[in-house]
Motif scaffolding. Structure first.
Motif, short mmCIF file in Angstrom:
data_model
loop_
_atom_site.label_atom_id
_atom_site.label_comp_id
_atom_site.label_asym_id
_atom_site.label_seq_id
_atom_site.Cartn_x
_atom_site.Cartn_y
_atom_site.Cartn_z
N SER A 112 -11.60 5.74 3.94
CA SER A 112 -11.58 6.55 2.36
C SER A 112 -11.21 8.05 2.97
CB SER A 112 -12.77 6.66 1.68
OG SER A 112 -13.78 6.87 2.62
N GLY A 113 -10.92 8.15 4.28
CA GLY A 113 -10.76 9.55 4.89
C GLY A 113 -9.34 10.11 4.86
N ALA A 114 -8.31 9.19 4.48
CA ALA A 114 -6.77 9.82 4.75
C ALA A 114 -6.46 11.05 3.57
CB ALA A 114 -5.86 8.60 4.37
N LYS A 115 -5.73 11.73 4.23
CA LYS A 115 -5.41 13.08 3.55
C LYS A 115 -3.72 13.50 3.64
CE LYS A 115 -9.52 15.11 3.03
NZ LYS A 115 -10.45 13.70 3.47
N LEU B 104 -5.18 3.48 1.02
CA LEU B 104 -4.53 4.63 0.36
C LEU B 104 -5.34 4.35 -1.03
CD1 LEU B 104 -0.78 3.50 0.69
CD2 LEU B 104 -1.87 5.39 1.66
N THR B 105 -5.98 3.50 -1.61
CA THR B 105 -6.67 3.17 -2.79
C THR B 105 -7.92 3.94 -2.43
OG1 THR B 105 -5.61 1.02 -3.26
CG2 THR B 105 -7.75 1.50 -4.35
N ALA B 106 -8.64 3.70 -1.39
CA ALA B 106 -9.82 4.21 -0.85
C ALA B 106 -9.80 5.85 -0.81
CB ALA B 106 -10.43 3.61 0.20
N SER B 107 -8.61 6.25 -0.33
CA SER B 107 -8.27 7.74 -0.29
C SER B 107 -7.61 8.36 -1.33
CB SER B 107 -7.82 7.98 1.14
OG SER B 107 -8.39 7.12 2.23
N SER B 108 -7.20 7.63 -2.39
CA SER B 108 -6.84 8.21 -3.55
C SER B 108 -5.42 9.17 -3.18
CB SER B 108 -7.40 9.15 -4.23
OG SER B 108 -8.56 8.46 -4.81
N VAL B 109 -4.48 8.17 -2.23
CA VAL B 109 -3.06 9.02 -1.82
C VAL B 109 -2.28 7.69 -1.79
CG1 VAL B 109 -4.47 10.88 -0.21
CG2 VAL B 109 -3.90 8.50 0.61
N GLY B 110 -1.02 8.25 -1.24
CA GLY B 110 0.02 7.29 -1.24
C GLY B 110 0.60 7.18 0.07
N ALA B 111 1.77 6.61 0.26
CA ALA B 111 2.28 6.52 1.73
C ALA B 111 3.81 6.49 1.79
CB ALA B 111 1.58 5.60 2.74
N LEU B 112 4.58 7.04 2.67
CA LEU B 112 5.76 6.69 3.05
C LEU B 112 5.76 6.07 4.36
CD1 LEU B 112 8.78 7.45 2.19
CD2 LEU B 112 8.76 9.39 3.60
N LEU C 130 3.83 8.57 6.72
CA LEU C 130 3.13 9.71 6.36
C LEU C 130 2.23 9.56 5.00
CD1 LEU C 130 3.34 12.67 7.60
CD2 LEU C 130 5.06 13.18 5.67
N ILE C 131 1.22 10.31 5.01
CA ILE C 131 0.19 10.25 3.70
C ILE C 131 1.02 11.27 2.76
CG2 ILE C 131 -1.92 10.38 3.09
CD1 ILE C 131 -1.77 7.75 4.24
N GLU C 132 1.24 10.70 1.66
CA GLU C 132 1.77 11.65 0.48
C GLU C 132 0.87 11.49 -0.72
OE1 GLU C 132 6.46 11.29 1.15
OE2 GLU C 132 5.53 9.89 -0.23
N GLU C 133 1.06 12.51 -1.63
CA GLU C 133 0.25 12.66 -2.73
C GLU C 133 0.71 11.51 -3.74
OE1 GLU C 133 0.94 16.48 -4.76
OE2 GLU C 133 -0.75 15.96 -6.12
N GLU C 134 2.04 11.26 -3.55
CA GLU C 134 2.59 10.08 -4.86
C GLU C 134 1.74 8.74 -4.37
OE1 GLU C 134 6.54 9.86 -5.02
OE2 GLU C 134 6.31 7.93 -6.14
N GLN C 135 1.23 8.29 -5.44
CA GLN C 135 0.32 6.99 -4.92
C GLN C 135 1.14 5.79 -4.75
OE1 GLN C 135 -3.52 6.93 -5.98
NE2 GLN C 135 -3.12 8.97 -5.59
N GLY C 136 0.80 4.63 -3.94
CA GLY C 136 1.50 3.56 -3.67
C GLY C 136 2.04 3.64 -2.48
N ILE C 137 2.81 2.67 -1.82
CA ILE C 137 3.46 2.76 -0.65
C ILE C 137 5.06 2.51 -1.04
CG2 ILE C 137 4.06 1.23 1.51
CD1 ILE C 137 1.28 0.08 1.22
#
Ligand code: ADP
Ligand code: MG
Length: 316
Positions: A145-148, A219-227, A289-296
């Motif tokens: 859950s710690g991804a920013k 991503l789900t646990a951290s409420s973020v998305g990824a590129l 990279l971790i991004e704001e937009e949800q999903g991969i």
């Protein structure tokens, strides 16, 4: 051989003895001592014949893999494994099978100084359950859950080798190389690497169900998305030379059983990674990279979206 002498001969006599085990195999329960300042970390896995390994898998490979998958969960928490419990369901008392199983199991257990502290033995269709227990200093476990936003995404080793191994084991593909089957049957849990990533990785998971599925859990646990950049994914060498590149990447993204680590690191902590991994032969690779937009979002080398069909094995 009675059930009790079987347990004594194959398991109790074979295992290492640790000082933090006050009472191991032989009583109704084990008595274990967690060092002060540390938290108990525990994880359990079931391996069922024909589901988690092909029915014709060697007993020694099953012994190795059943422990490796649980150790991989310890790695993904940054934990140091110490003890293991083993629940075995066997169709019969097959001495050759048990000998092979113990060989694979204890070779790996000894490598990490683990003590087998208990378990259960029953008759039935072959299945193996391992519960590993370990420690992590208070507050230092690495969670999903710690991804920013802005963190870089890394993976260890290479991906897709075990997926290719499964296709080989199922006779769906032929390769002139033992590596894919080895990757499938003898995964190397990244225990030392996981521990070294404490305080550096912001989030971590082991890749048991495929990169897209498991990164998805972070991503789900951290409420973020990824590129994710497709060309930066470290493809298994044999896989790269066996399939058209598109299919190889598809398999690397979706197939399970690689047991590599996927972790995120804030920009400011990326420099120490080089030093950390200098000691390890597995290598590490920045894949996105971790991004704001949800999903991969997976992009190919010209920036077009790359679609992955199968998103990890689901039992239900
Ligand atoms: P109980 O009836 O109290 O469950 P068991 O007869 O099942 O006890 O087991 C006797 C002892 O052997 C226990 O300490 C148990 O933890 C241990 N044991 C049983 N099976 C295994 C196994 N496969 N591996 C390691 N220890 C085992
Ligand atoms: Mg019992």
């Amino acid at each position: 051989m009675s059930e009790f002498s079987l347990i004594d001969f194959y398991f109790k006599q074979r295992t290492q003895k640790r000082e933090d085990v006050l009472l191991g195999i032989g009583d109704d329960a084990a008595l274990l001592s967690v060092p002060p300042g540390k938290i108990l970390v525990t994880s359990i896995d079931i391996l069922i014949s024909g589901v988690h390994f092909p029915v014709n898998t060697l007993a020694s490979d099953i012994g190795h893999k059943s422990l490796a998958v649980s150790l991989s969960d310890m790695a993904a928490m940054g934990a140091e494994p110490a003890w293991v419990m083993l629940a075995l369901t066997l169709p019969e008392e097959d001495k050759t099978w048990l000998k092979g199983f113990c060989q694979g199991f204890f070779e790996l257990a000894d490598q990490y100084g683990l003590q087998l502290v208990g378990g259960d033995t029953t008759r039935g269709p072959l299945s193996i359950t391992t519960q590993v227990m370990g420690f992590v200093p208070v507050g230092q476990a690495v969670l999903r859950s710690g991804a920013k936003i802005g963190d870089k995404i890394f993976v260890t080793g290479s991906l897709g080798g075990a997926g290719l191994g499964l296709l080989v084991a199922q006779n769906k593909i032929a390769v002139n190389n033992k590596n894919p089957l080895n990757k499938l049957n003898r995964p190397e849990p990244r225990v030392v690497m996981g521990k070294a990533l404490r305080g550096v990785a912001s989030a971590m998971i082991d890749i048991s169900d495929g990169l897209v599925a498991d990164l998805g859990h972070i991503l789900t646990a951290s409420s973020v998305g990824a590129l994710v950049h497709l060309q930066d994914i470290p493809l298994d060498e044999v896989l790269k030379n066996t399939m058209p590149l598109k299919e190889a990447y598809s398999l690397a993204l979706s197939a399970g059983d690689d047991y590599e680590l996927c972790f995120t690191v804030p920009e400011a902590k990326c420099e120490p990674l080089r030093e950390i991994f200098a000691e390890f032969s597995c290598g590490y690779f920045c894949i996105g990279l971790i991004e704001e937009e949800q999903g991969i979002r997976v992009l190919d080398e010209v920036g077009n979206p790359f679609y992955v069909e199968c998103l990890g094995y689901q039992h239900f």
